[in-house]
Design a protein around this motif. Structure first.
Motif, PDB file in Angstrom:
ATOM      1  N   ILE A   1       1.054  -1.162  -0.082  1.00 55.72           N
ATOM      2  CA  ILE A   1      -0.182   0.047  -0.051  1.00 55.72           C
ATOM      3  C   ILE A   1       0.698   1.353  -0.098  1.00 55.72           C
ATOM      4  N   GLY A   2       1.811   1.211   0.739  1.00 58.23           N
ATOM      5  CA  GLY A   2       2.992   2.119   0.681  1.00 58.23           C
ATOM      6  C   GLY A   2       3.504   2.429  -0.702  1.00 58.23           C
ATOM      7  N   ALA A   3       3.832   1.584  -1.189  1.00 55.56           N
ATOM      8  CA  ALA A   3       4.355   1.556  -2.708  1.00 55.56           C
ATOM      9  C   ALA A   3       3.383   2.226  -3.604  1.00 55.56           C
ATOM     10  N   LEU A   4       2.150   1.970  -3.455  1.00 60.06           N
ATOM     11  CA  LEU A   4       1.031   2.478  -4.126  1.00 60.06           C
ATOM     12  C   LEU A   4       0.873   4.087  -3.912  1.00 60.06           C
TER      13      LEU A   4
ATOM     14  N   PHE B   1       3.921   5.771  -5.558  1.00 63.27           N
ATOM     15  CA  PHE B   1       3.943   5.872  -6.790  1.00 63.27           C
ATOM     16  C   PHE B   1       2.772   7.030  -7.267  1.00 63.27           C
ATOM     17  N   LEU B   2       1.707   6.925  -6.570  1.00 64.37           N
ATOM     18  CA  LEU B   2       0.711   8.026  -6.842  1.00 64.37           C
ATOM     19  C   LEU B   2       1.335   9.466  -6.544  1.00 64.37           C
ATOM     20  N   GLY B   3       2.088   9.666  -5.263  1.00 60.02           N
ATOM     21  CA  GLY B   3       2.496  10.755  -4.998  1.00 60.02           C
ATOM     22  C   GLY B   3       3.698  11.194  -5.825  1.00 60.02           C
ATOM     23  N   SER B   4       4.498  10.332  -6.479  1.00 63.77           N
ATOM     24  CA  SER B   4       5.673  10.713  -7.370  1.00 63.77           C
ATOM     25  C   SER B   4       4.903  11.286  -8.690  1.00 63.77           C
ATOM     26  N   ILE B   5       3.974  10.407  -9.347  1.00 70.48           N
ATOM     27  CA  ILE B   5       3.401  10.931 -10.667  1.00 70.48           C
ATOM     28  C   ILE B   5       2.589  12.332 -10.204  1.00 70.48           C
ATOM     29  N   LEU B   6       2.024  12.472  -9.088  1.00 66.70           N
ATOM     30  CA  LEU B   6       1.061  13.747  -8.938  1.00 66.70           C
ATOM     31  C   LEU B   6       2.065  14.814  -8.331  1.00 66.70           C
ATOM     32  N   SER B   7       3.453  14.538  -8.068  1.00 64.50           N
ATOM     33  CA  SER B   7       4.070  15.658  -7.516  1.00 64.50           C
ATOM     34  C   SER B   7       4.688  16.641  -8.637  1.00 64.50           C
ATOM     35  N   ILE B   8       4.089  16.335  -9.838  1.00 71.67           N
ATOM     36  CA  ILE B   8       4.162  17.428 -10.886  1.00 71.67           C
ATOM     37  C   ILE B   8       3.242  18.793 -10.441  1.00 71.67           C
ATOM     38  N   ILE B   9       2.174  18.309  -9.966  1.00 70.88           N
ATOM     39  CA  ILE B   9       1.249  19.251  -9.371  1.00 70.88           C
ATOM     40  C   ILE B   9       1.254  18.990  -7.804  1.00 70.88           C
ATOM     41  N   LEU B  10       0.731  20.114  -7.109  1.00 69.16           N
ATOM     42  CA  LEU B  10       1.238  20.000  -5.483  1.00 69.16           C
ATOM     43  C   LEU B  10       0.383  18.914  -4.743  1.00 69.16           C
TER      44      LEU B  10
ATOM     45  N   ILE C   1       2.614  12.157  -0.643  1.00 68.26           N
ATOM     46  CA  ILE C   1       4.072  11.772  -0.015  1.00 68.26           C
ATOM     47  C   ILE C   1       4.126  12.040   1.454  1.00 68.26           C
ATOM     48  N   LEU C   2       3.885  13.314   1.835  1.00 74.04           N
ATOM     49  CA  LEU C   2       3.776  13.581   3.186  1.00 74.04           C
ATOM     50  C   LEU C   2       2.822  12.605   4.229  1.00 74.04           C
TER      51      LEU C   2
END
Length: 117
Positions: A64-67, A70-79, A85-86
């Motif tokens: 679940i943490g990997a998911l 992954f989502l946080g990394s992809i969406l880090s382009i936007i805030l 990630i936090l």
């Protein structure tokens, strides 16, 4: 089975404790989380029932943490990605501390399949 044999078996609570610690150290050195999940997979089948809930909890924490990462990394382009990630960092710390506390008391995890805390 004697008490001594139980203490020396490869699935004592010490191994589960190491996995939780590896997850926490993984916040600084990511590779230790992978080592932790491998240890959880190896030890889960031969552990006592209450300890199996910890291994299941640890395995789900990893995936679940990997998911979340992954989502946080992809969406880090936007805030929003940085907030995800936090959230993952706080979530991982809470789950690991909760698991360590239950492990110390030799209690099973109440809901090892939970997505939250």
């Amino acid at each position: 089975m004697s008490e001594l044999a139980t203490e020396n078996s490869p699935t004592t609570k010490g191994n589960a404790k190491i996995v939780y610690i590896l997850y926490l150290v993984g916040l600084l050195f990511g590779i230790t989380g992978i080592v932790g999940v491998v240890m959880a997979y190896i030890n889960k089948d031969e552990a006592p029932e209450w300890l199996q809930t910890h291994y299941q909890f640890q395995i789900r924490t990893f995936w679940i943490g990997a998911l979340y990462m992954f989502l946080g990394s992809i969406l880090s382009i936007i805030l929003i990605g940085w907030f995800i990630i936090l959230f993952w960092v706080v979530w991982l710390i809470i789950r690991s501390v909760k698991g360590l506390k239950a492990l110390e008391l030799e209690k099973a995890i109440d809901n090892p399949t939970s997505w939250f805390f």
